[in-house]
Design an enzyme around this catalytic site. Structure first.
Site, mmCIF file in Angstrom:
data_model
loop_
_atom_site.group_PDB
_atom_site.id
_atom_site.type_symbol
_atom_site.label_atom_id
_atom_site.label_comp_id
_atom_site.label_asym_id
_atom_site.label_seq_id
_atom_site.Cartn_x
_atom_site.Cartn_y
_atom_site.Cartn_z
ATOM 1 N N ILE A 23 0.837 -1.204 0.000
ATOM 2 C CA ILE A 23 0.000 0.000 0.000
ATOM 3 C C ILE A 23 0.872 1.254 0.000
ATOM 4 C CG2 ILE A 23 -1.644 1.340 1.391
ATOM 5 C CD1 ILE A 23 -2.767 -1.418 2.385
ATOM 6 N N ASN A 93 2.395 4.451 7.680
ATOM 7 C CA ASN A 93 1.814 3.238 7.096
ATOM 8 C C ASN A 93 2.466 1.920 7.519
ATOM 9 O OD1 ASN A 93 0.666 1.617 4.646
ATOM 10 N ND2 ASN A 93 2.877 1.633 4.283
ATOM 11 N N SER A 146 -6.988 0.050 10.386
ATOM 12 C CA SER A 146 -7.521 -1.097 9.637
ATOM 13 C C SER A 146 -8.954 -1.284 10.085
ATOM 14 C CB SER A 146 -6.712 -2.352 9.974
ATOM 15 O OG SER A 146 -7.391 -3.506 9.505
ATOM 16 N N TYR A 161 -2.892 -7.847 16.392
ATOM 17 C CA TYR A 161 -3.097 -6.899 15.289
ATOM 18 C C TYR A 161 -4.361 -6.069 15.534
ATOM 19 C CZ TYR A 161 -3.540 -5.248 10.422
ATOM 20 O OH TYR A 161 -3.637 -4.473 9.278
ATOM 21 N N LYS A 165 -4.520 -1.974 16.100
ATOM 22 C CA LYS A 165 -5.196 -1.059 15.163
ATOM 23 C C LYS A 165 -6.318 -0.282 15.859
ATOM 24 C CE LYS A 165 -2.692 -1.906 11.480
ATOM 25 N NZ LYS A 165 -1.830 -0.887 10.871
ATOM 26 N N THR A 196 -2.206 -7.047 -1.287
ATOM 27 C CA THR A 196 -0.801 -6.607 -1.239
ATOM 28 C C THR A 196 0.020 -7.812 -0.775
ATOM 29 O OG1 THR A 196 -0.825 -6.046 1.107
ATOM 30 C CG2 THR A 196 -1.514 -4.306 -0.423
HETATM 31 N N1 LIG Z 1 -3.162 -5.384 3.130
HETATM 32 C C1 LIG Z 1 -4.266 -5.284 3.842
HETATM 33 O O1 LIG Z 1 -5.233 -6.026 3.649
HETATM 34 C C2 LIG Z 1 -4.358 -4.239 4.915
HETATM 35 C C3 LIG Z 1 -5.620 -3.946 5.455
HETATM 36 C C4 LIG Z 1 -5.730 -2.979 6.445
HETATM 37 C C5 LIG Z 1 -4.603 -2.306 6.893
HETATM 38 N N2 LIG Z 1 -3.391 -2.620 6.358
HETATM 39 C C6 LIG Z 1 -2.243 -1.882 6.889
HETATM 40 O O2 LIG Z 1 -1.596 -1.210 5.828
HETATM 41 C C7 LIG Z 1 -0.210 -1.065 6.117
HETATM 42 C C8 LIG Z 1 0.600 -1.561 4.941
HETATM 43 O O3 LIG Z 1 0.272 -2.908 4.724
HETATM 44 P P1 LIG Z 1 0.607 -3.697 3.381
HETATM 45 O O4 LIG Z 1 -0.538 -4.602 3.127
HETATM 46 O O5 LIG Z 1 1.074 -2.776 2.328
HETATM 47 O O6 LIG Z 1 1.778 -4.628 3.930
HETATM 48 P P2 LIG Z 1 3.272 -4.844 3.454
HETATM 49 O O7 LIG Z 1 3.781 -5.941 4.299
HETATM 50 O O8 LIG Z 1 3.312 -4.998 1.983
HETATM 51 O O9 LIG Z 1 3.945 -3.460 3.831
HETATM 52 C C9 LIG Z 1 4.279 -3.132 5.149
HETATM 53 C C10 LIG Z 1 5.490 -2.270 5.095
HETATM 54 O O10 LIG Z 1 5.848 -1.905 6.433
HETATM 55 C C11 LIG Z 1 7.261 -2.072 6.548
HETATM 56 N N3 LIG Z 1 7.681 -2.233 7.949
HETATM 57 C C12 LIG Z 1 7.344 -3.213 8.821
HETATM 58 N N4 LIG Z 1 7.987 -3.033 9.994
HETATM 59 C C13 LIG Z 1 8.740 -1.900 9.847
HETATM 60 C C14 LIG Z 1 9.628 -1.185 10.705
HETATM 61 N N5 LIG Z 1 9.893 -1.602 11.951
HETATM 62 N N6 LIG Z 1 10.201 -0.060 10.231
HETATM 63 C C15 LIG Z 1 9.958 0.376 8.989
HETATM 64 N N7 LIG Z 1 9.138 -0.261 8.120
HETATM 65 C C16 LIG Z 1 8.541 -1.381 8.555
HETATM 66 C C17 LIG Z 1 7.565 -3.305 5.704
HETATM 67 O O11 LIG Z 1 8.929 -3.397 5.413
HETATM 68 C C18 LIG Z 1 6.704 -3.005 4.489
HETATM 69 O O12 LIG Z 1 7.359 -2.119 3.614
HETATM 70 C C19 LIG Z 1 0.019 -1.835 7.421
HETATM 71 O O13 LIG Z 1 0.017 -0.946 8.513
HETATM 72 C C20 LIG Z 1 -1.181 -2.764 7.500
HETATM 73 O O14 LIG Z 1 -1.492 -3.134 8.808
HETATM 74 C C21 LIG Z 1 -3.241 -3.559 5.389
#
Ligand SMILES: NC(=O)c1ccc[n+]([C@@H]2O[C@H](COP(=O)([O-])OP(=O)(O)OC[C@H]3O[C@@H](n4cnc5c(N)ncnc54)[C@H](O)[C@@H]3O)[C@@H](O)[C@H]2O)c1
Length: 254
Positions: A23, A93, A146, A161, A165, A196
């Site tokens: 994202i 994010n 989320s 989680y 959130k 993603t």
């Molecule tokens: N994909 C979904 O369905 C979904 C739904 C709701 C919320 N989200 C939220 O969206 C955000 C992004 O999720 P995504 O699906 O793109 O996941 P993703 O795993 O593709 O991306 C997460 C990113 O966070 C980075 N990250 C994790 N720990 C870190 C740290 N300590 N320091 C710096 N960077 C760090 C990872 O390296 C990665 O780039 C998250 O907060 C997730 O909880 C995702």
């Protein structure tokens, strides 16, 4: 012209944590398309994202950062102020998810999820707010929450989680009220299931179980979050703070 006045981000400096993939990467490109300079804070390199930012006609760079480390985040923000002169928008994010029954997950695992998702976002928002106040910037902070902050997902168990959130949503409200007098707006974004790397790697059976529960019967695309972020990042949301914007295919309605 009208849309550019309201939603345009020309001259703004935007920071995206975890913007090297998922994202964060898609939103970084969207912010760049709207005219912002975009700085990616992530633990690993962000070459693909930087290429998308430059293809979108904007500028950007990457700073290696761990959002759970106060020193790492403070140093990244110091470098951004030195190099770009401002921090107007923060897409907070970075996050992780753990699918595990509560009695199988260790306390250490619970702490890790909370450390990244809640304390990490707190550290990033705090450092950003400090700079915005010092420089009199009327900034916008967008915390990644989320739908799991408002509902309990089934059939997978992910207590850490969900709890992290839910706390992000209330931290957002707390900061919105505390910083309103500084004209710093703080909102959260609550996506439903988005395709993603975080969710695409989930087992097929689990995704099949999700589909009947989503009124739209599909996962969202990261691109479908970008307009909501542009709204929260831009002048369009000048009177919006402390809100949780839900983009979930109507999941939380049922
Ligand atoms: N994909 C979904 O369905 C979904 C739904 C709701 C919320 N989200 C939220 O969206 C955000 C992004 O999720 P995504 O699906 O793109 O996941 P993703 O795993 O593709 O991306 C997460 C990113 O966070 C980075 N990250 C994790 N720990 C870190 C740290 N300590 N320091 C710096 N960077 C760090 C990872 O390296 C990665 O780039 C998250 O907060 C997730 O909880 C995702």
């Amino acid at each position: 012209m009208y849309l550019e006045e309201i939603f345009g981000l020309k001259g703004k400096v935007a920071v995206v944590t975890g913007g090297n993939r998922g994202i964060g990467q898609v939103v970084a490109e969207g912010l760049a398309r709207a005219g912002a300079e975009v700085i990616i804070l992530s633990r690993s390199g962000a070459e693909d994202t930087l290429k998308k930012i430059s293809d979108a006609g904007s500028r950007g760079y990457h700073i290696k950062t761990d959002v759970t480390s106060e020193e790492s985040v403070a140093e990244a923000f110091r470098q951004i102020v030195e190099r770009s002169g401002s921090i107007d928008i923060v897409f907070n994010n970075a996050g992780i998810c753990l699918h595990k029954d509560t009695l199988e997950a260790s306390v250490e695992e619970f702490r890790r999820v909370v450390d990244v998702n809640l304390t990490g976002e707190y550290i990033v928002a705090r450092e950003a707010g400090k700079i915005m106040m010092e420089k009199g910037i009327q900034g916008s902070i967008i915390n990644m929450a989320s739908m799991s902050g408002s509902i309990v997902n089934i059939p997978q168990w992910q207590c850490s989680y969900n709890a992290s959130k839910a706390a992000v949503i209330h931290m957002t409200r707390s900061l919105a009220v505390e910083w309103a007098e500084y004209h710093i707006r703080v909102n959260s974004l609550s996506p439903g299931y988005i395709a993603t790397p975080m969710s695409v790697d989930t087992p097929k059976e689990l995704k099949e179980a999700w589909m009947p529960l989503i009124p739209m019967h599909r996962m969202g695309k990261p691109e479908e979050l970008v307009p909501a972020v542009l709204y929260l990042a831009s002048n369009a949301s000048g009177y919006t703070s402390g809100s949780d914007v839900v983009v979930d295919g109507a999941y939380t309605c049922v």
